[in-house]
Write an enzyme that holds these catalytic residues in place. Structure first.
Site, short mmCIF file in Angstrom:
data_model
loop_
_atom_site.label_atom_id
_atom_site.label_comp_id
_atom_site.label_asym_id
_atom_site.label_seq_id
_atom_site.Cartn_x
_atom_site.Cartn_y
_atom_site.Cartn_z
N GLU A 43 0.81 -1.22 0.00
CA GLU A 43 0.00 0.00 0.00
C GLU A 43 0.85 1.27 0.00
O GLU A 43 0.42 2.30 -0.51
CB GLU A 43 -0.97 0.01 1.19
N PHE A 105 -11.73 -7.38 13.97
CA PHE A 105 -10.63 -7.83 13.13
C PHE A 105 -10.29 -6.75 12.09
O PHE A 105 -11.17 -6.24 11.40
CB PHE A 105 -11.00 -9.14 12.42
N GLN A 106 -9.02 -6.40 12.01
CA GLN A 106 -8.52 -5.37 11.09
C GLN A 106 -9.18 -4.02 11.28
O GLN A 106 -9.41 -3.29 10.33
CB GLN A 106 -8.62 -5.86 9.64
N LYS A 155 -17.62 -0.74 6.00
CA LYS A 155 -18.00 -1.72 4.98
C LYS A 155 -19.49 -1.67 4.64
O LYS A 155 -19.87 -1.77 3.47
CB LYS A 155 -17.62 -3.12 5.46
N MET A 477 24.41 9.17 2.31
CA MET A 477 24.20 10.46 2.96
C MET A 477 24.45 10.36 4.45
O MET A 477 25.01 11.27 5.07
CB MET A 477 22.79 10.97 2.67
C1 LIG Z 1 12.44 5.82 5.13
C2 LIG Z 1 13.70 6.51 5.49
N1 LIG Z 1 14.52 6.00 6.43
C3 LIG Z 1 15.68 6.62 6.73
C4 LIG Z 1 16.04 7.78 6.13
C5 LIG Z 1 17.34 8.49 6.51
N2 LIG Z 1 18.27 8.53 5.36
C6 LIG Z 1 18.39 9.61 4.58
S1 LIG Z 1 19.45 9.37 3.30
C7 LIG Z 1 19.77 7.79 3.79
C8 LIG Z 1 20.72 6.93 3.00
C9 LIG Z 1 20.16 6.56 1.67
O1 LIG Z 1 20.99 5.57 1.08
P1 LIG Z 1 20.92 5.30 -0.47
O2 LIG Z 1 19.53 5.15 -0.90
O3 LIG Z 1 21.85 4.20 -0.82
O4 LIG Z 1 21.43 6.68 -1.07
P2 LIG Z 1 22.90 7.32 -1.09
O5 LIG Z 1 22.92 8.39 -0.05
O6 LIG Z 1 23.87 6.25 -0.79
O7 LIG Z 1 23.05 7.88 -2.46
C10 LIG Z 1 19.06 7.48 4.95
C11 LIG Z 1 19.14 6.20 5.65
C12 LIG Z 1 15.13 8.31 5.18
N3 LIG Z 1 15.36 9.46 4.55
N4 LIG Z 1 14.00 7.65 4.85
#
Ligand SMILES: Cc1ncc(C[n+]2csc(CCOP(=O)(O)OP(=O)(O)O)c2C)c(N)n1
Ligand SMILES: [Mg+2]
Lengths: 570, 109
Positions: A43, A105-106, A155, A477
């Site tokens: 979803e 339920f749900q 529902k 990042m």
């Molecule tokens: C759902 C979610 N969880 C955690 C984060 C924190 N976060 C921001 S950037 C990042 C790393 C992303 O890694 P990747 O997709 O490999 O991108 P890269 O920075 O390596 O290009 C994280 C964990 C986020 N933005 N969204």
């Protein structure tokens, strides 16, 4: 009746996933052929797909889910749309009225769970109200500052044996909700006064300008004003990136010249932008010499972070139009020649520390693939004309910095919430809206795995998206922040050789996978991928994992304080 | 931080109250006093009726009084965000009344 109302509202596509409380509705879907339903694999994917569709088309995205887990799985997607003011209507089914509050339920209190992240929500208490509720929900979602609206439907409200006279309302009137449309002329005059007095103006345009389809009028206004323009991450494309007055993106990872121009401006014209903390850095040190004109449709966005000297409320497009007309009338008072020294200064900043857009020309194997060069190649191959979705991380910033968007609604990313997992499903929504356009997703190996199951949806509906996986084998990042602020301690930001073989993974989903590891093979590999027009191609590109995104604002400082490379600060 | 009194005029609909309260809770503010009444005498709100070009009917709107302790800046933000709620018609504090985001001359207090 629900399907009738949706059809009468102009809905063509619904993204959803069935379940117990949604069965009546799903049966109605089966027995009609006007609205197409896209069966996602999670979803969350449905909400991001509807969101991508909405961002690319400007029309509201529609989601249908069952109660309980189906509903709660949409929360991340609703929050994403809420933060970026994207019009969306989520139909979440609910247990039958007589079971509500009994821990059935749900059963989940979806209205309660979603309350802080929706623009508004409705529960259907009487099936006769369905047409009116649908009409209102779409009106609220799309008008004023757009946003997601949830409709909770028990529902029994969709039971097929309940038949009613059906009539879809022609108009809506919600007396307690009247978003401003046209600006107040006295404010417009004050804005024009400030424009005439300014010799160092900057136009700062954001997502609100895109939501209001203000690109033409903004362009026309600036043909008169001739001011430098910067865009937020959400605003990219509202002003042509290849225009000589464009400064690039501003903020956290904005260009040197954009941040310097904002800091040194005497007038900032904020157009549908909200001075987010990724833009202002420390608000007390933000643009010390600038007066601020703020154009927005939402009263609560103005003077929230940065005090506005002139506030122009109304549809941003109409406000720009009024400012343009008024400036034209007073054109004898406006001398764009006084901007020359300002343009000169900006040119100097650009030449000092502007981004290098020619990295892609170096095809030697003397170094690893640079992530920036990947985006530059993609930009060249697609002639800058693709719809580009992205996820969150370094790859997202590289995409925003190096893909030049000349048109709005082509750059689709989760700016406000920063939702990893957004890229692939949103690309599906875009591709479903524009099957003949090039749609690609610039992602990272971390983000893509958050909604990877949607590869199966792409096969079912034949969506030949191109996935550009900038693979640095790390949560790049996070790792960058750890390098800069935590003595290089990479706590839980690498995967220790446990990544899947993305080529095989793509193949097992029935798509094509390509792996690129050598710089000399980058261009040809990408060209090969884009040549396969009717295939989804997953391009897994191993890049130099030590790269950082620069410029980067130095925290708690002004916009002039930037890291320009690992060892150079302004 | 100052003790403040706020008055809201809003549609008398399920869910309206909890949306208002949520804005305080989200920021960690305690509500010290809360009072809701269905409005029966519309006379004080004649100007709002005129502005909205509507006639309030019995049981349609409620008046909410809230007492809380918040700073100036946050008060202003909360006022504007309360105003953004779809079911809220007007918000008033000691100094000002906002009606759909627009400052009104008269005070509801
Ligand atoms: C759902 C979610 N969880 C955690 C984060 C924190 N976060 C921001 S950037 C990042 C790393 C992303 O890694 P990747 O997709 O490999 O991108 P890269 O920075 O390596 O290009 C994280 C964990 C986020 N933005 N969204
Ligand atoms: Mg990564």
């Amino acid at each position: 009746m629900l399907m009738h109302a949706l059809h009468d509202e102009g809905v063509e596509l619904i993204y959803g996933y069935p379940g117990g409380t949604a069965l009546h509705v799903y049966d109605a879907i089966f027995r009609q052929d006007k609205i197409e339903h896209i069966l996602v694999r999670h979803e969350q994917g449905a909400t991001h797909a509807a969101d991508g569709y909405a961002r690319a088309t400007g029309k509201p995205g529609v989601v249908l889910v069952t109660s309980g887990p189906g509903a709660t799985n949409t929360i991340t997607g609703i929050a994403t749309a809420f933060m970026d003011s994207i019009p969306m209507v989520v139909l979440s089914c609910q247990v039958a009225s007589h079971l509500i509050g009994t821990d059935a339920f749900q059963e989940t209190d979806m209205i309660g769970v979603s309350r802080p992240i929706v623009k508004h929500s409705y529960t259907v208490f009487d099936a006769k109200d369905i047409p009116k509720t649908i009409k209102e929900a779409f009106y609220v979602a799309t008008s004023g500052r757009p946003g997601p609206v949830v409709i909770d439907i028990p529902k029994d409200m969709t039971a097929p044996e309940n038949l009613f006279d059906y009539q879809y309302p022609n108009e809506v009137n919600i007396r307690s909700y009247n978003p401003p449309i046209n600006p107040d002329q006295s404010q417009v005059e004050r804005a024009v006064d400030a424009i005439i007095k300014s010799s160092r103006p900057v136009i700062y345009a954001g997502g609100g300008a895109i939501a209001s389809d203000a690109e033409e009028i903004l362009y026309e206004l600036n043909e008169i004003m001739d001011a430098p323009v910067t865009n937020t991450l959400m605003g990219l494309g509202i002003y042509p990136a290849t225009h000589h007055r464009f400064l690039g993106m501003l903020g956290m990872h904005g260009t040197y010249q954009a941040n310097m121009a904002m800091h040194n401006a005497d007038l900032i014209i904020a157009v549908g932008a909200r001075f987010d903390d990724r833009i202002t850095n420390s608000p007390s040190k933000f643009a010390p010499k600038a007066k601020v004109i703020h154009l927005d449709v939402d009263h609560s966005s103005v003077s929230k972070i940065i005090e506005a000297n002139v506030a122009v409320f109304g549809q941003v497009k109409n406000s720009l139009q009024a400012i343009k007309e008024t400036l034209k009338e007073r054109i004898q008072d406006y001398d764009k020649g006084v901007l020359e020294p300002w343009h000169g200064e900006i040119k100097e900043w650009k030449s000092m520390h502007g981004l290098n857009y020619e990295l892609y020309k170096d095809e030697s194997d003397s170094h690893q693939i640079l992530p920036q060069a990947v985006v530059q190649h993609v930009y060249q191959i697609t002639n800058g004309d693709a719809y580009v979705t992205s996820d969150v991380g370094q790859h997202q910033m590289f995409a925003a910095q190096y893909y030049h968007f000349d048109k709005p609604r082509r750059w689709i990313n989760s700016g406000g919430l920063g939702t990893m997992g957004f890229g692939l499903p949103s690309a599906m929504g875009v591709k479903l809206a524009f099957p003949d356009e090039e749609v690609l997703c610039i992602t990272g190996e971390g983000s893509i795995q958050m909604c990877i199951q949607e590869l199966s949806t792409c096969l079912q509906y034949n969506l030949p998206i191109k996935i550009i996986n900038i693979n640095n084998e790390a949560l790049g990042m996070v790792k960058q922040w750890q390098d800069m602020n935590y003595g290089g301690r990479h706590s839980e930001s690498t995967y220790k050789n446990s990544l899947p073989d993305f080529v095989k993974l793509a193949e097992s989903y029935g798509h094509v996978g390509i792996k690129i590891e050598k710089n000399s093979e980058l261009k040809s590999g990408l060209e090969k991928a884009f040549a396969m027009k009717d295939k989804l191609v997953f391009v897994d590109i191993y890049v130099d994992p030590s790269e950082h995104v620069y410029p980067m604002l130095v925290a708690n400082n002004s916009l002039e304080d930037m890291w320009l490379s690992k060892d150079k600060k302004t | 931080m100052i003790k403040r009194k706020l008055i809201l005029i809003m549609e008398n609909k399920p869910g309206a109250l909890v949306r208002v309260i949520g804005l305080f809770h989200q920021r960690g503010y305690n509500i010290e006093n809360l009072h809701v009444d269905v409005v029966e005498d519309f006379a004080p709100y004649k100007s709002i009726e005129d502005k909205l070009n509507t006639k309030f009917e019995p049981n349609q709107i409620s008046r909410l009084t809230i007492q809380t302790t918040v700073s100036d800046i946050l008060m202003r933000q909360i006022l504007r965000q309360l105003n953004r709620l779809i079911d809220v018609i007007a918000v008033s504090n000691e100094e000002a009344t906002y009606f759909k985001g627009v400052l009104l001359d008269e005070n509801l207090l």
